[in-house]
Design an enzyme around this catalytic site. Structure first.
Site, PDB file in Angstrom:
ATOM      1  N   LYS A  42       0.890  -1.170   0.000  1.00  0.00           N
ATOM      2  CA  LYS A  42       0.000   0.000   0.000  1.00  0.00           C
ATOM      3  C   LYS A  42       0.923   1.213   0.000  1.00  0.00           C
ATOM      4  O   LYS A  42       1.427   1.647   1.031  1.00  0.00           O
ATOM      5  CB  LYS A  42      -0.887  -0.025   1.255  1.00  0.00           C
ATOM      6  CG  LYS A  42      -2.241   0.617   1.099  1.00  0.00           C
ATOM      7  CD  LYS A  42      -2.192   2.062   0.701  1.00  0.00           C
ATOM      8  CE  LYS A  42      -1.640   2.922   1.783  1.00  0.00           C
ATOM      9  NZ  LYS A  42      -1.434   4.334   1.352  1.00  0.00           N
ATOM     10  N   PRO A  43       1.180   1.745  -1.210  1.00  0.00           N
ATOM     11  CA  PRO A  43       2.104   2.883  -1.279  1.00  0.00           C
ATOM     12  C   PRO A  43       1.434   4.174  -0.829  1.00  0.00           C
ATOM     13  O   PRO A  43       0.215   4.228  -0.654  1.00  0.00           O
ATOM     14  CB  PRO A  43       2.470   2.950  -2.762  1.00  0.00           C
ATOM     15  CG  PRO A  43       1.366   2.252  -3.484  1.00  0.00           C
ATOM     16  CD  PRO A  43       0.672   1.332  -2.514  1.00  0.00           C
ATOM     17  N   SER A  44       2.232   5.212  -0.678  1.00  0.00           N
ATOM     18  CA  SER A  44       1.674   6.523  -0.328  1.00  0.00           C
ATOM     19  C   SER A  44       0.815   7.034  -1.473  1.00  0.00           C
ATOM     20  O   SER A  44       1.181   6.887  -2.644  1.00  0.00           O
ATOM     21  CB  SER A  44       2.822   7.507  -0.080  1.00  0.00           C
ATOM     22  OG  SER A  44       2.331   8.823  -0.116  1.00  0.00           O
ATOM     23  N   GLU A  71       9.630   1.552  10.693  1.00  0.00           N
ATOM     24  CA  GLU A  71      10.750   2.385  10.218  1.00  0.00           C
ATOM     25  C   GLU A  71      10.207   3.807  10.151  1.00  0.00           C
ATOM     26  O   GLU A  71       9.460   4.151   9.222  1.00  0.00           O
ATOM     27  CB  GLU A  71      11.201   1.936   8.828  1.00  0.00           C
ATOM     28  CG  GLU A  71      11.790   0.529   8.776  1.00  0.00           C
ATOM     29  CD  GLU A  71      13.198   0.447   9.352  1.00  0.00           C
ATOM     30  OE1 GLU A  71      13.783   1.490   9.677  1.00  0.00           O
ATOM     31  OE2 GLU A  71      13.708  -0.673   9.480  1.00  0.00           O
ATOM     32  N   CYS A  73      14.559  10.107   5.709  1.00  0.00           N
ATOM     33  CA  CYS A  73      14.369   9.808   7.139  1.00  0.00           C
ATOM     34  C   CYS A  73      15.658  10.022   7.902  1.00  0.00           C
ATOM     35  O   CYS A  73      15.646  10.404   9.057  1.00  0.00           O
ATOM     36  CB  CYS A  73      13.856   8.383   7.305  1.00  0.00           C
ATOM     37  SG  CYS A  73      14.868   7.161   6.467  1.00  0.00           S
TER      38      CYS A  73
HETATM   39  P1  NAD Z   1       2.999   8.851   6.616  1.00  0.00           P
HETATM   40  O1  NAD Z   1       3.206   8.268   7.952  1.00  0.00           O
HETATM   41  O2  NAD Z   1       2.090  10.000   6.484  1.00  0.00           O
HETATM   42  O3  NAD Z   1       2.445   7.721   5.600  1.00  0.00           O
HETATM   43  C1  NAD Z   1       3.128   6.493   5.431  1.00  0.00           C
HETATM   44  C2  NAD Z   1       2.172   5.484   4.810  1.00  0.00           C
HETATM   45  O4  NAD Z   1       1.138   5.162   5.742  1.00  0.00           O
HETATM   46  C3  NAD Z   1       1.448   5.976   3.562  1.00  0.00           C
HETATM   47  O5  NAD Z   1       1.347   4.932   2.641  1.00  0.00           O
HETATM   48  C4  NAD Z   1       0.086   6.361   4.095  1.00  0.00           C
HETATM   49  O6  NAD Z   1      -0.920   6.378   3.111  1.00  0.00           O
HETATM   50  C5  NAD Z   1      -0.143   5.259   5.110  1.00  0.00           C
HETATM   51  N1  NAD Z   1      -1.137   5.540   6.153  1.00  0.00           N
HETATM   52  C6  NAD Z   1      -1.582   6.735   6.588  1.00  0.00           C
HETATM   53  N2  NAD Z   1      -2.475   6.568   7.593  1.00  0.00           N
HETATM   54  C7  NAD Z   1      -2.583   5.232   7.795  1.00  0.00           C
HETATM   55  C8  NAD Z   1      -3.329   4.423   8.709  1.00  0.00           C
HETATM   56  N3  NAD Z   1      -4.139   4.966   9.629  1.00  0.00           N
HETATM   57  N4  NAD Z   1      -3.196   3.092   8.638  1.00  0.00           N
HETATM   58  C9  NAD Z   1      -2.364   2.522   7.742  1.00  0.00           C
HETATM   59  N5  NAD Z   1      -1.627   3.235   6.840  1.00  0.00           N
HETATM   60  C10 NAD Z   1      -1.727   4.576   6.874  1.00  0.00           C
HETATM   61  O7  NAD Z   1       4.467   9.189   6.064  1.00  0.00           O
HETATM   62  P2  NAD Z   1       4.861   9.940   4.709  1.00  0.00           P
HETATM   63  O8  NAD Z   1       4.510  11.374   4.839  1.00  0.00           O
HETATM   64  O9  NAD Z   1       4.378   9.175   3.536  1.00  0.00           O
HETATM   65  O10 NAD Z   1       6.455   9.767   4.732  1.00  0.00           O
HETATM   66  C11 NAD Z   1       7.312  10.562   5.452  1.00  0.00           C
HETATM   67  C12 NAD Z   1       7.715   9.909   6.757  1.00  0.00           C
HETATM   68  O11 NAD Z   1       8.299   8.622   6.519  1.00  0.00           O
HETATM   69  C13 NAD Z   1       8.782  10.703   7.486  1.00  0.00           C
HETATM   70  O12 NAD Z   1       8.496  10.739   8.853  1.00  0.00           O
HETATM   71  C14 NAD Z   1      10.042   9.901   7.225  1.00  0.00           C
HETATM   72  O13 NAD Z   1      11.073  10.101   8.162  1.00  0.00           O
HETATM   73  C15 NAD Z   1       9.512   8.514   7.260  1.00  0.00           C
HETATM   74  N6  NAD Z   1      10.435   7.570   6.593  1.00  0.00           N
HETATM   75  C16 NAD Z   1      11.107   6.658   7.366  1.00  0.00           C
HETATM   76  C17 NAD Z   1      12.028   5.794   6.770  1.00  0.00           C
HETATM   77  C18 NAD Z   1      12.800   4.789   7.582  1.00  0.00           C
HETATM   78  O14 NAD Z   1      13.301   3.838   6.991  1.00  0.00           O
HETATM   79  N7  NAD Z   1      12.922   4.936   8.891  1.00  0.00           N
HETATM   80  C19 NAD Z   1      12.236   5.846   5.390  1.00  0.00           C
HETATM   81  C20 NAD Z   1      11.528   6.780   4.637  1.00  0.00           C
HETATM   82  C21 NAD Z   1      10.626   7.643   5.258  1.00  0.00           C
END
Ligand code: NAD
Length: 486
Positions: free
Chosen positions: A183-185, A258, A292
């Protein structure tokens, strides 16, 4: 109005990949996918909900049962074929990622393309390396501990490294014998769809790599609480991570988190300043700071502060900001208008809290969602820009006097993902590595990653590891078998 680029990029897929078919959402609803470089609509994607997720999990479960029965050689061969196809099409995948995420095309090829292929090659060779063990016990017994796949893995990914994130989760899940529903963003779904299409083309059985897309969180929520999912591999923000971990707990599923970071890069007075400046610059401005592990806090010894700040600021000021499709662009737009507003909000907060704006902080006169590379000096460790994840090209510089002070500032945040130290003294580097509260430490380097090396966070940056055998342990479960020998 949809403005599909003409001609449409190769591998641009605008339907979900489920069970080997390209499908719409059952509701027929769709959502728009925007190009961050100019705000235009690239295409529309299905807005999946619970019923679509339910179907995807069921076909994934069915496919996994067949996959587990195939020989190791067959599975590995198919994963290798998938990797080969990714290699052949890496240019197309980089173009898709650049269009969808706003990554400069040169970065998408050199960084994301290389990381993709490292992951694909590494995990394609993994199936015959997942060994079991025997443990000596008293009495006339022999034990055998074997690793078995979990079943269906849910892979939930963010937008910043959409291609690499989806590929790493998918191929490692399959290498361990599972199937996956990705489930991608909503802000970056296109590369996962392309990868799933290439998996089918490689001959990987339908249903093994599925991608459901959603407009906000409907499919994600349904996926994490679906009883047919055995493990959730989540990458994203700590705010959403908390919800996903709670949903996993309610269903007694395992999960790995992560999450975000506010990583320090610490430069001592005995460091190679030129090399530290290069790492500090790339650590925050590569990928427009949307990493991240971004080294968003630069902690500098007072005696080398001016020299280092001048070097970083000069490079930041000379950055080519512009259209990601242009080969010379180094810094593209951030992902969305909403995210640009959020980053700009932090720039205002930095000013309001008394930090000194050295460069940037403006909105370039370009059609997309751009933020100029921004450096704040004299940032108080208590300021929001020193504590909260901005996830954009904004660097907070702080001074320190001695090792204890540097470590105190470095550790005094809720996150613990990346960390870097520049020093020519081995004893200092070792003390830093010992005392820093972070899952990853780079000494005289920054942001080095390899699929064989465990990667993950401390504190609010999450738990569990991706990479190597540590990562594989989350995608398998141990079964202990006892034999009475007489
Ligand atoms: P986000 O947390 O907003 O979304 C991540 C994913 O979760 C998306 O696919 C989103 O649609 C989904 N999602 C949202 N609400 C949900 C729910 N209630 N249940 C299940 N899935 C849900 O993050 P983002 O804005 O897409 O990405 C940025 C964040 O990701 C930053 O905090 C960044 O640091 C982090 N990140 C971490 C790593 C790592 O390896 N530690 C790598 C890349 C990005």
């Amino acid at each position: 109005m949809t403005q599909v680029p003409s001609p449409a990029p190769a591998l641009l897929i605008d339907r979900m990949v489920v069970g080997g078919d390209l499908v719409d959402a059952r509701s027929g609803e769709t959502f728009a996918v925007h190009n961050p470089a100019d705000g235009s609509v690239i295409t529309r994607l299905p807005a999946a909900e619970a019923a679509d997720v339910d179907h995807a999990v069921k076909v994934a479960r069915e496919a996994q049962r067949g996959w587990a029965k195939r020989s190791i050689a067959t599975r590995s061969g198919l994963l290798r074929r998938w990797a080969d196809l990714c290699q052949e099409r890496v240019g197309d995948l980089a173009k898709i990622e650049s269009l969808d995420v706003g990554k400069p095309i040169a970065t998408a090829r050199a960084v994301d393309g290389s990381m993709l292929m490292e992951n694909m090659r590494y995990y394609a060779g993994m199936p015959d390396k997942l060994e079991g063990r025997t443990i000596p016990v008293s009495g006339r017994f022999v034990t055998m501990v074997v690793r078995e796949p979990i079943g269906v893995v849910a892979g939930i990914t963010p937008w910043n490294f959409a291609l690499v994130g989806a590929a790493g989760k998918a191929i490692s899940a399959l290498a361990a014998g599972n199937s996956i529903v990705i489930k991608p963003s909503p802000l970056a779904s296109l590369s996962a769809l392309a990868l799933a299409a290439l998996a089918l083309e490689a001959g990987i059985p339908p249903g093994m790599v599925n991608v459901v897309t959603d407009a906000a969180s409907a499919a994600g929520e349904a996926l994490v609480s679906h009883p047919g999912v055995g493990h959730i591999s989540f990458t994203g923000s700590d705010a959403v991570g908390r919800k996903v971990a709670a949903a996993a707990g309610a269903e007694l599923k395992t999960c790995t988190m992560e999450l975000g970071g506010k990583s320090p890069l610490v430069v001592f007075d005995d460091a190679d300043i030129k090399s530290a400046a290069t790492s500090a610059f790339l650590g925050i401005f590569l990928n427009a700071g949307e990493m991240c592990t971004a080294s968003s806090r630069l902690l500098v010894h007072r005696s080398v502060h001016d020299e280092l700040l001048d070097a970083v600021t000069a490079t930041a000021g000379g950055l080519v900001v512009g259209d990601p499709a242009d080969e010379s662009t180094v810094l593209g737009p951030v992902i969305s208008a909403g995210h640009r507003d959020r980053v700009e909000g932090y720039v205002s907060a930095g000013r309001d809290e008394g930090a000194r704006l050295v460069t940037g902080g403006t909105r370039p006169d370009l059609p997309g969602y751009y933020v100029t590379p921004t450096v704040f000096d004299d940032v108080e460790p208590t300021a929001r820009i020193a504590r909260e994840e901005i996830f954009g090209p904004v660097l907070s510089v702080m001074r320190f006097t001695d090792e204890d002070e540097a470590l105190h500032i470095a550790n005094d945040v809720t996150y613990g993902l990346g960390s870097g130290v520049f020093t020519s003294r081995l004893d200092r580097a070792l003390r830093f590595a010992d005392r820093i509260e972070a899952g990853n430490v780079w000494v005289n380097a920054y942001n080095l990653l390899h699929p064989a090396v465990p990667f993950g966070g401390y504190k609010d940056s999450g738990f569990g590891r991706e990479g190597g055998f540590s990562g594989m342990s989350h995608f398998t479960r141990e079964k202990s078998v006892w034999f009475a020998t007489g």
